[in-house]
Write a protein that holds these residues in place. Structure first.
Motif, PDB file in Angstrom:
ATOM      1  N   LEU A   1      17.428  42.108  61.907  1.00 47.17           N
ATOM      2  CA  LEU A   1      16.309  41.175  62.015  1.00 47.17           C
ATOM      3  C   LEU A   1      16.693  39.970  62.856  1.00 47.17           C
ATOM      4  O   LEU A   1      17.808  39.866  63.367  1.00 47.17           O
ATOM      5  CB  LEU A   1      15.840  40.738  60.614  1.00 47.17           C
ATOM      6  N   ASP A   2      15.724  39.079  63.032  1.00 40.48           N
ATOM      7  CA  ASP A   2      15.937  37.883  63.833  1.00 40.48           C
ATOM      8  C   ASP A   2      16.985  36.994  63.187  1.00 40.48           C
ATOM      9  O   ASP A   2      17.047  36.862  61.961  1.00 40.48           O
ATOM     10  CB  ASP A   2      14.605  37.127  63.958  1.00 40.48           C
ATOM     11  N   ALA A   3      17.810  36.339  64.033  1.00 35.37           N
ATOM     12  CA  ALA A   3      18.894  35.502  63.519  1.00 35.37           C
ATOM     13  C   ALA A   3      18.369  34.292  62.761  1.00 35.37           C
ATOM     14  O   ALA A   3      19.093  33.719  61.938  1.00 35.37           O
ATOM     15  CB  ALA A   3      19.794  35.049  64.660  1.00 35.37           C
ATOM     16  N   ARG A   4      17.117  33.879  63.004  1.00 36.93           N
ATOM     17  CA  ARG A   4      16.573  32.736  62.263  1.00 36.93           C
ATOM     18  C   ARG A   4      16.236  33.119  60.824  1.00 36.93           C
ATOM     19  O   ARG A   4      16.070  32.240  59.976  1.00 36.93           O
ATOM     20  CB  ARG A   4      15.341  32.178  62.966  1.00 36.93           C
TER      21      ARG A   4
ATOM     22  N   PRO B   1      15.478  31.693  55.560  1.00 36.62           N
ATOM     23  CA  PRO B   1      15.398  31.332  56.983  1.00 36.62           C
ATOM     24  C   PRO B   1      15.985  29.942  57.237  1.00 36.62           C
ATOM     25  O   PRO B   1      15.845  29.035  56.418  1.00 36.62           O
ATOM     26  CB  PRO B   1      13.894  31.373  57.284  1.00 36.62           C
ATOM     27  N   THR B   2      16.633  29.809  58.377  1.00 36.94           N
ATOM     28  CA  THR B   2      17.262  28.539  58.742  1.00 36.94           C
ATOM     29  C   THR B   2      16.506  27.800  59.838  1.00 36.94           C
ATOM     30  O   THR B   2      16.816  26.633  60.101  1.00 36.94           O
ATOM     31  CB  THR B   2      18.698  28.789  59.218  1.00 36.94           C
ATOM     32  N   ARG B   3      15.541  28.450  60.474  1.00 32.93           N
ATOM     33  CA  ARG B   3      14.764  27.796  61.527  1.00 32.93           C
ATOM     34  C   ARG B   3      13.329  28.284  61.474  1.00 32.93           C
ATOM     35  O   ARG B   3      13.045  29.397  61.021  1.00 32.93           O
ATOM     36  CB  ARG B   3      15.351  28.080  62.911  1.00 32.93           C
ATOM     37  N   ARG B   4      12.422  27.421  61.964  1.00 34.15           N
ATOM     38  CA  ARG B   4      11.010  27.793  61.999  1.00 34.15           C
ATOM     39  C   ARG B   4      10.733  28.716  63.191  1.00 34.15           C
ATOM     40  O   ARG B   4      11.537  28.835  64.114  1.00 34.15           O
ATOM     41  CB  ARG B   4      10.142  26.549  62.150  1.00 34.15           C
TER      42      ARG B   4
ATOM     43  N   GLY C   1      14.173  27.240  54.807  1.00 36.83           N
ATOM     44  CA  GLY C   1      15.024  26.772  53.723  1.00 36.83           C
ATOM     45  C   GLY C   1      14.671  27.325  52.366  1.00 36.83           C
ATOM     46  O   GLY C   1      15.403  27.085  51.397  1.00 36.83           O
ATOM     47  N   ALA C   2      13.564  28.067  52.246  1.00 42.40           N
ATOM     48  CA  ALA C   2      13.153  28.664  50.977  1.00 42.40           C
ATOM     49  C   ALA C   2      13.475  30.159  50.977  1.00 42.40           C
ATOM     50  O   ALA C   2      13.597  30.789  52.029  1.00 42.40           O
ATOM     51  CB  ALA C   2      11.661  28.448  50.732  1.00 42.40           C
TER      52      ALA C   2
END
Length: 454
Positions: free
Chosen positions: A115-118, A140-143, A91-92
């Motif tokens: 890159l990765d979708a997260r 980023p939307t996921r850890r 989220g940052a």
């Protein structure tokens, strides 16, 4: 045959490497427009003078030659370096910076990162390199671990008809960790100051369970604190002071199942819960309590040892980053029974969860009810803002009426479940995602000051 393959293998690897570094010429959008114009001219020539039909293919060959020449004049790109942080909080914002050594003619280069979708929606972000440098912010939307796979570079020639394109493999990884913005916020720091959590070791008087001393009774104090025997002996009202509880065991149990994977304001509920739990865990550690993290879904995913002071917060954060998302219904019976067996002493168990249907809610209530017999349980859930919006929206059609009725029924079911939990003696925190952490800290401090843990 083996000798031939062994001889050809390094040659093939070298050829693949050269092909990967090759800066291939490609047409541009201007080339497509020029091709359409030439096609119209060729058709006109074929209609007016059929014998001159060779003009059309010659014009096409000329355009192809211009594309190749223009791509050749575009120059080249040399070495490239991508700068990315080792970790970013979910989220940052994080900054990706690309440096490339450009030729004299390649002054403006378009770059696209795979890159990765997260790390970014769709797994693609673009930037423009000016004078060999460019950057882009990602949120980023996921850890979890994220990988930047490759970079595509593209730049045009002076005529805008031909361009050159190259792909460079990056294979650079970074970690997406839980968001600790609430821990660093002024609100949490104010909690610590108000609670008198200092660096000097001292006894803290409060509303705990350990008797500390007698003091004069003043109007407004709880009358249950009056020591009637001492007051009768001295003909003066005295009240009991208690030492605030320390070394309580706090377990943050995170449901990583299907309902907690649903997004709230762009982030999964699980990530919102982890941020709130870590903020409350930081306050608990600074207050002298012991903190552990427990994660479960269809099985137990994580169980950490108790951190005894603030220096162990980093281990809790790293452990929370390992909690993965599972698109399955959680097994509350197995998880909470396992947790109860691990705890030999009465503890405060903070359960972060959500529910979508009455069946899963019934199993959750039964499992939590068994915990209440030995431990203090605090149930934490987020308000379903989407359901509340649908239930309160003014209907215009019959479809809107059906949606509002269904949303209202689901909200009533949630209220019934939280009401049953309160009847069992469970403390319930239900708040918006942006207020969840502070509401949890408020409730924890209230329970702690009331001596309701140990």
């Amino acid at each position: 045959m083996k000798r031939i393959l062994a001889f050809l293998a390094p040659l093939w690897a070298r050829l693949r490497h050269r092909l990967a570094l090759a800066q291939w010429p490609v047409p541009t959008g201007r080339t497509v427009l020029a091709l359409l114009v030439l096609a119209g001219l060729g058709l006109g020539v074929a209609v007016v003078a059929p014998g001159a039909w060779l003009a059309a293919p010659l014009l096409g060959v000329g355009l192809l030659a211009l594309v190749l020449v223009d791509a050749r004049l575009a120059g080249g790109v040399g070495t490239m370096r991508l700068l990315a942080p080792a970790e970013i909080e979910v989220g940052a914002k994080g900054r990706l910076t690309l440096h490339a050594k450009l030729g004299r003619r390649a002054t403006r280069v378009e770059a696209v990162l795979g890159l990765d979708a997260r790390l970014a929606p769709g797994g693609v972000v673009g930037m423009t390199l000016t004078d060999g440098e460019g950057g882009v912010d990602i949120t980023p939307t996921r850890r979890g671990p994220g990988v930047i796979d490759d970079v595509w570079l593209r730049w045009q020639g002076p005529l805008g008809l031909g361009a050159r394109q190259v792909r460079r493999v990056v294979d650079q990884s970074l970690r997406v960790t839980p968001n600790l913005a609430l821990v660093r916020s002024g609100a949490v720091q104010a909690y610590l100051r108000d609670a008198d959590y200092g660096q000097t070791a001292r006894r803290v008087r409060g509303d705990g369970t350990m008797f500390e001393a007698l003091s004069d009774y003043h109007p407004g104090m709880d009358r249950r604190r009056i020591d009637w025997k001492a007051s009768a002996r001295h003909a003066h009202l005295y009240a009991k002071d208690y030492e605030a509880e320390r070394n309580n065991r706090i377990v943050f149990a995170f449901d990583c199942g299907q309902a907690m994977c649903e997004p709230v304001a762009g982030q999964p509920r699980l990530d919102r819960a982890i941020s709130a739990g870590l903020a409350a865990g930081w306050v608990a550690l600074k207050g002298g309590d012991l903190v552990s993290i427990f994660g479960f879904a269809s099985r137990v995913l994580l169980s950490t040892p108790f951190a005894t002071d603030a220096s162990g917060f980093g281990r809790l954060q790293s452990a929370a980053a390992l909690l993965d998302y599972e698109a399955r219904e959680p097994n509350f019976t197995l998880a909470l029974a396992t947790l109860s067996q691990q705890l030999q002493r009465r503890s405060l168990i903070v359960v972060f969860s959500d529910f979508t249907d009455p069946t899963s809610a019934e199993m959750m209530v039964d499992s939590i009810g068994r915990l209440v017999k030995r431990h203090r349980v605090l149930f934490v859930t987020m308000e379903d803002e989407e359901l509340e919006t649908m239930a309160r929206a003014a209907p215009d059609t019959m479809q809107d009426v059906a949606v509002a009725v269904g949303a209202g029924q689901l909200l009533r079911q949630r209220a019934l479940v939280t009401g049953r939990l309160r009847q069992l003696g469970v403390d319930v925190v239900e708040a918006r995602h942006d207020r969840l952490g502070l509401a949890l800290i408020d409730t924890y401090l209230t329970i702690r000051q009331g001596g309701g843990i140990g």
